[in-house]
Write a protein that holds these residues in place. Structure first.
Motif, mmCIF file in Angstrom:
data_model
loop_
_atom_site.group_PDB
_atom_site.id
_atom_site.type_symbol
_atom_site.label_atom_id
_atom_site.label_comp_id
_atom_site.label_asym_id
_atom_site.label_seq_id
_atom_site.Cartn_x
_atom_site.Cartn_y
_atom_site.Cartn_z
ATOM 1 N N ASP A 25 35.602 43.799 29.793
ATOM 2 C CA ASP A 25 34.617 43.212 30.699
ATOM 3 C C ASP A 25 33.313 44.010 30.634
ATOM 4 O O ASP A 25 33.316 45.243 30.683
ATOM 5 C CB ASP A 25 35.176 43.217 32.127
ATOM 6 C CG ASP A 25 34.255 42.535 33.128
ATOM 7 O OD1 ASP A 25 33.348 41.789 32.714
ATOM 8 O OD2 ASP A 25 34.458 42.761 34.343
ATOM 9 N N GLY A 26 32.212 43.298 30.509
ATOM 10 C CA GLY A 26 30.920 43.945 30.399
ATOM 11 C C GLY A 26 30.494 44.216 28.972
ATOM 12 O O GLY A 26 29.331 44.531 28.713
ATOM 13 N N VAL A 27 31.435 44.071 28.032
ATOM 14 C CA VAL A 27 31.129 44.243 26.609
ATOM 15 C C VAL A 27 31.299 42.921 25.872
ATOM 16 O O VAL A 27 30.376 42.441 25.206
ATOM 17 C CB VAL A 27 32.026 45.325 25.973
ATOM 18 C CG1 VAL A 27 31.738 45.454 24.472
ATOM 19 C CG2 VAL A 27 31.826 46.657 26.671
ATOM 20 N N HIS A 28 32.473 42.323 26.006
ATOM 21 C CA HIS A 28 32.772 41.081 25.301
ATOM 22 C C HIS A 28 32.645 39.844 26.189
ATOM 23 O O HIS A 28 32.606 38.724 25.671
ATOM 24 C CB HIS A 28 34.198 41.138 24.749
ATOM 25 C CG HIS A 28 34.424 42.290 23.819
ATOM 26 N ND1 HIS A 28 34.878 43.523 24.258
ATOM 27 C CD2 HIS A 28 34.241 42.408 22.484
ATOM 28 C CE1 HIS A 28 34.988 44.343 23.227
ATOM 29 N NE2 HIS A 28 34.600 43.706 22.145
ATOM 30 N N PHE A 29 32.635 40.011 27.471
ATOM 31 C CA PHE A 29 32.473 38.919 28.429
ATOM 32 C C PHE A 29 32.062 39.536 29.750
ATOM 33 O O PHE A 29 32.110 40.762 29.935
ATOM 34 C CB PHE A 29 33.786 38.129 28.589
ATOM 35 C CG PHE A 29 34.937 38.973 29.086
ATOM 36 C CD1 PHE A 29 35.194 39.119 30.442
ATOM 37 C CD2 PHE A 29 35.765 39.634 28.189
ATOM 38 C CE1 PHE A 29 36.233 39.909 30.896
ATOM 39 C CE2 PHE A 29 36.822 40.429 28.633
ATOM 40 C CZ PHE A 29 37.049 40.567 29.983
ATOM 41 N N ARG A 30 31.615 38.706 30.676
ATOM 42 C CA ARG A 30 31.303 39.166 32.032
ATOM 43 C C ARG A 30 32.152 38.360 32.996
ATOM 44 O O ARG A 30 31.926 37.156 33.191
ATOM 45 C CB ARG A 30 29.807 39.021 32.333
ATOM 46 C CG ARG A 30 28.934 39.913 31.480
ATOM 47 C CD ARG A 30 27.534 40.069 32.060
ATOM 48 N NE ARG A 30 26.891 38.784 32.264
ATOM 49 C CZ ARG A 30 26.272 38.093 31.289
ATOM 50 N NH1 ARG A 30 26.235 38.561 30.063
ATOM 51 N NH2 ARG A 30 25.707 36.926 31.555
ATOM 52 N N LEU A 31 33.132 39.036 33.578
ATOM 53 C CA LEU A 31 34.103 38.369 34.426
ATOM 54 C C LEU A 31 33.398 37.696 35.604
ATOM 55 O O LEU A 31 32.601 38.316 36.311
ATOM 56 C CB LEU A 31 35.132 39.379 34.933
ATOM 57 C CG LEU A 31 36.346 38.811 35.669
ATOM 58 C CD1 LEU A 31 37.162 37.925 34.741
ATOM 59 C CD2 LEU A 31 37.206 39.952 36.208
ATOM 60 N N GLY A 32 33.713 36.417 35.813
ATOM 61 C CA GLY A 32 33.111 35.663 36.895
ATOM 62 C C GLY A 32 31.768 35.047 36.550
ATOM 63 O O GLY A 32 31.248 34.241 37.318
ATOM 64 N N GLU A 33 31.211 35.432 35.400
ATOM 65 C CA GLU A 33 29.927 34.868 34.968
ATOM 66 C C GLU A 33 30.097 34.058 33.684
ATOM 67 O O GLU A 33 29.905 32.853 33.680
ATOM 68 C CB GLU A 33 28.899 35.982 34.767
ATOM 69 C CG GLU A 33 28.585 36.755 36.055
ATOM 70 C CD GLU A 33 27.573 37.858 35.804
ATOM 71 O OE1 GLU A 33 26.733 37.711 34.889
ATOM 72 O OE2 GLU A 33 27.621 38.881 36.513
ATOM 73 N N THR A 34 30.458 34.717 32.614
ATOM 74 C CA THR A 34 30.657 33.994 31.360
ATOM 75 C C THR A 34 32.119 33.635 31.125
ATOM 76 O O THR A 34 32.414 32.841 30.224
ATOM 77 C CB THR A 34 30.158 34.817 30.157
ATOM 78 O OG1 THR A 34 30.952 35.997 30.023
ATOM 79 C CG2 THR A 34 28.696 35.207 30.340
#
Length: 293
Positions: A25-34
């Motif tokens: 999370d924060g590197v490959h995706f953004r939890l709750g956003e992307t």
């Protein structure tokens, strides 16, 4: 024998094909956003299985290490697991082990194992030969365009956002192309512009790619117009489409086309190990994702 003992037990075949991948999370995706928790689980397993697809291996088992941050909801953890289980079932993979631990952010580390009985059943990056045709499965640019939509920089069909959140590894197609005599193969995780370069360097050949021939997913061209970029840039550089790039001999073109729906986008030639990207006959310069190491 899977989860429940101290270790999993598998009846092995002659050759094991193993790949490890991680998403944070924060590197490959953004939890709750992307991505939702379920999306993150699906994407992590899909990325790992795509490596087996590129080798032409028969999928076998998957092992998951899940790092959960403080306050992570039980319902989200169950949704994540359910999404992974659904993809595993569709791809013929057994989820048989792993670990769960506390972590600062949601972290997924996946190890997948595939199988083969003979080395000749597998396809490497290093087998491309001058004269080969270069093809790709499916359509390109969907994940990159979908990310632009998800992050609000463009508007477009929900199908593109779904392709970003829930990519589908081409496991069956990879096995079929291996049986059809593919010389080299790679999955398009970092973007065609970068991944084709891996094949070129491993094989010691030049790959010439016609960017105007790329099979772009529906809606990609419109998203590219909104961004002021050529559509082929999303198709070649955005990454995470998880389609397969394959090199086959001209005489095997029919067999490969029967094995999987392919679009022919270029050819392999003698020359320095590099990729030449052309649009309208003019050389273009771009790169997909570049790993730090």
């Amino acid at each position: 024998m899977g989860s429940g003992d101290d270790a999993a037990v598998v009846r092995a075949r002659a050759l094991s094909v193993t790949s490890t991948d991680a998403m944070v999370d924060g590197v490959h995706f953004r939890l709750g956003e992307t991505a939702s928790a379920a999306d993150a689980g699906h994407r992590a397993l899909a990325g790992a299985l795509s490596d087996l697809a590129a080798m032409g291996a028969e999928p076998g088992e998957a092992y998951v290490v899940l790092g959960l941050p403080p306050g992570f909801a039980r319902s989200d953890a169950l949704a994540l697991g359910d999404a992974m289980a659904a993809l595993a079932e569709r791809c013929g993979v057994a989820l048989i082990g792993g670990d769960v631990t506390a972590a600062p952010v949601l972290t997924l580390a996946i190890t997948v194992v595939g199988w083969a009985d003979e080395p000749a059943q597998l396809v490497l990056r290093s087998g491309a030969r001058p004269g080969d045709l270069v093809g790709v499965t499916g359509s390109l640019g969907a994940s990159g365009a979908g990310l632009e939509i998800v992050e609000g920089r463009a508007s477009g069909p929900d199908a593109l956002a779904e392709r970003h959140r829930r990519p589908q590894p081409r496991v069956a197609e990879g096995r079929a192309l291996a049986r059809a005599g593919a010389h080299a193969m790679i999955d398009l995780s970092d973007g065609l512009a970068s991944d084709a370069g891996h094949v070129a360097r491993a094989s010691g050949v030049t790959l010439e790619i016609d960017l105007d021939a790329l099979p772009l997913a529906d809606g990609v061209a419109d998203v590219a117009r909104q961004l002021g970029r050529p559509a082929w840039e999303l198709g070649a550089a955005a990454g995470e489409d998880y389609e397969l790039l394959v090199c086959v001999a001209p005489e095997d073109r029919g067999a490969a086309q029967s094995a999987a729906p392919l679009t022919w986008i270029g050819a392999v030639g003698d020359g320095p190990p590099e990729v030449r990207l052309l649009s309208g006959g003019v050389a273009q310069t771009m790169r997909g994702f570049q790993h730090r190491l």
